[in-house]
Enzyme design. Structure first.
Site, mmCIF file in Angstrom:
data_model
loop_
_atom_site.group_PDB
_atom_site.id
_atom_site.type_symbol
_atom_site.label_atom_id
_atom_site.label_comp_id
_atom_site.label_asym_id
_atom_site.label_seq_id
_atom_site.Cartn_x
_atom_site.Cartn_y
_atom_site.Cartn_z
ATOM 1 N N GLN A 157 2.951 10.049 1.319
ATOM 2 C CA GLN A 157 4.247 9.355 1.295
ATOM 3 C C GLN A 157 5.076 9.714 0.066
ATOM 4 O OE1 GLN A 157 2.394 5.288 2.215
ATOM 5 N NE2 GLN A 157 4.350 5.194 3.281
ATOM 6 N N CYS A 204 6.029 0.054 7.539
ATOM 7 C CA CYS A 204 5.649 1.204 6.722
ATOM 8 C C CYS A 204 6.844 1.605 5.860
ATOM 9 C CB CYS A 204 5.230 2.366 7.619
ATOM 10 S SG CYS A 204 4.767 3.847 6.708
ATOM 11 N N LEU A 205 6.599 1.877 4.591
ATOM 12 C CA LEU A 205 7.683 2.266 3.683
ATOM 13 C C LEU A 205 8.323 3.584 4.126
ATOM 14 C CD1 LEU A 205 6.035 1.385 0.245
ATOM 15 C CD2 LEU A 205 7.789 0.083 1.476
ATOM 16 N N HIS A 248 -2.729 7.222 7.054
ATOM 17 C CA HIS A 248 -1.748 8.163 6.490
ATOM 18 C C HIS A 248 -2.418 9.457 6.019
ATOM 19 C CE1 HIS A 248 2.250 6.352 6.350
ATOM 20 N NE2 HIS A 248 1.787 5.217 5.870
ATOM 21 N N GLY A 266 0.832 -1.193 0.000
ATOM 22 C CA GLY A 266 0.000 0.000 0.000
ATOM 23 C C GLY A 266 0.866 1.242 0.000
ATOM 24 N N HIS A 312 -4.243 1.037 7.302
ATOM 25 C CA HIS A 312 -2.927 1.677 7.452
ATOM 26 C C HIS A 312 -2.819 2.890 6.511
ATOM 27 C CE1 HIS A 312 1.650 1.277 7.871
ATOM 28 N NE2 HIS A 312 1.500 2.118 6.861
ATOM 29 N N GLU A 313 -3.237 2.706 5.241
ATOM 30 C CA GLU A 313 -3.118 3.800 4.267
ATOM 31 C C GLU A 313 -4.094 4.933 4.576
ATOM 32 O OE1 GLU A 313 -0.475 3.638 2.739
ATOM 33 O OE2 GLU A 313 -0.191 1.488 3.033
HETATM 34 NI NI NI Z 1 2.763 3.384 5.810
#
Ligand code: NI
Length: 175
Positions: free
Chosen positions: A51, A93-94, A139, A46, A135-136
């Site tokens: 991000q 998380c990226l 964000h 995701g 999760h997304e």
């Molecule tokens: Ni994340």
């Protein structure tokens, strides 16, 4: 399509409250295509617009991490309508590389969103897809998965994030 640089903690854009999309034009299509490419390149399941430095309510999710092209979900102006159950799984998380922790969340979700053309739709998700969507969507409100931790897990996250905010050289050897 372009692989975009992924913003990393403590970049302030990760704390932005993103604004709804009103213009469903070619810029949105380009952003979403680049986000999908960036997510698959990482690879991740995701990615949310902040991000990649864009403060819009846009997220992409692919629970197959690129294995099934039909699994990509484009979520514009998404909202969670309903949740059910509870589940605890490892999450990362990226934007926070090299840190994972067990996060407790609802096990399944019903989501309302718009597609690239602005058409409203609803979908149900469970397992990894439900977790990735939650999760997304967090964000988009400036919430990171580490904010969902409690107790000892939260303490571990805090000390890890502190090091990211003020990196220090490794302590020299000795006693
Ligand atoms: Ni994340």
């Amino acid at each position: 399509m372009t692989v975009l640089p992924i913003r990393q903690y403590p970049d302030p854009v990760l704390r932005a409250r993103c604004t709804p999309v009103v213009d469903f034009g070619p810029d949105l299509r380009r952003l979403v295509e680049d986000m999908i490419q960036t997510m698959h390149d990482a690879p991740g399941v995701g990615l949310a617009a902040p991000q990649v430095g864009v403060e819009l309510r846009v997220a992409v999710v692919d629970a197959t991490a690129g294995v099934d092209p039909g699994a990509v979900r484009v979520l514009v102006n998404p909202e969670i309508l309903d949740t059910a159950g509870v589940d605890t799984e490892t999450e990362g998380c990226l934007s926070i590389p090299d840190f994972t922790e067990q996060v407790t969340r609802p096990a399944s979700v019903r989501v309302a969103a718009r597609d690239l053309e602005g058409r409203a739709y609803e979908m149900d998700a469970d397992e990894l897809e439900a977790r990735a969507i939650q999760h997304e969507l967090d964000h988009l409100d400036g919430i990171l998965f580490v904010d969902r931790l409690r107790g000892l897990r939260r303490q571990r996250a805090r000390s890890f994030l502190r090091r990211l905010r003020s990196p220090e050289p490794a302590v020299a050897g000795g006693n």
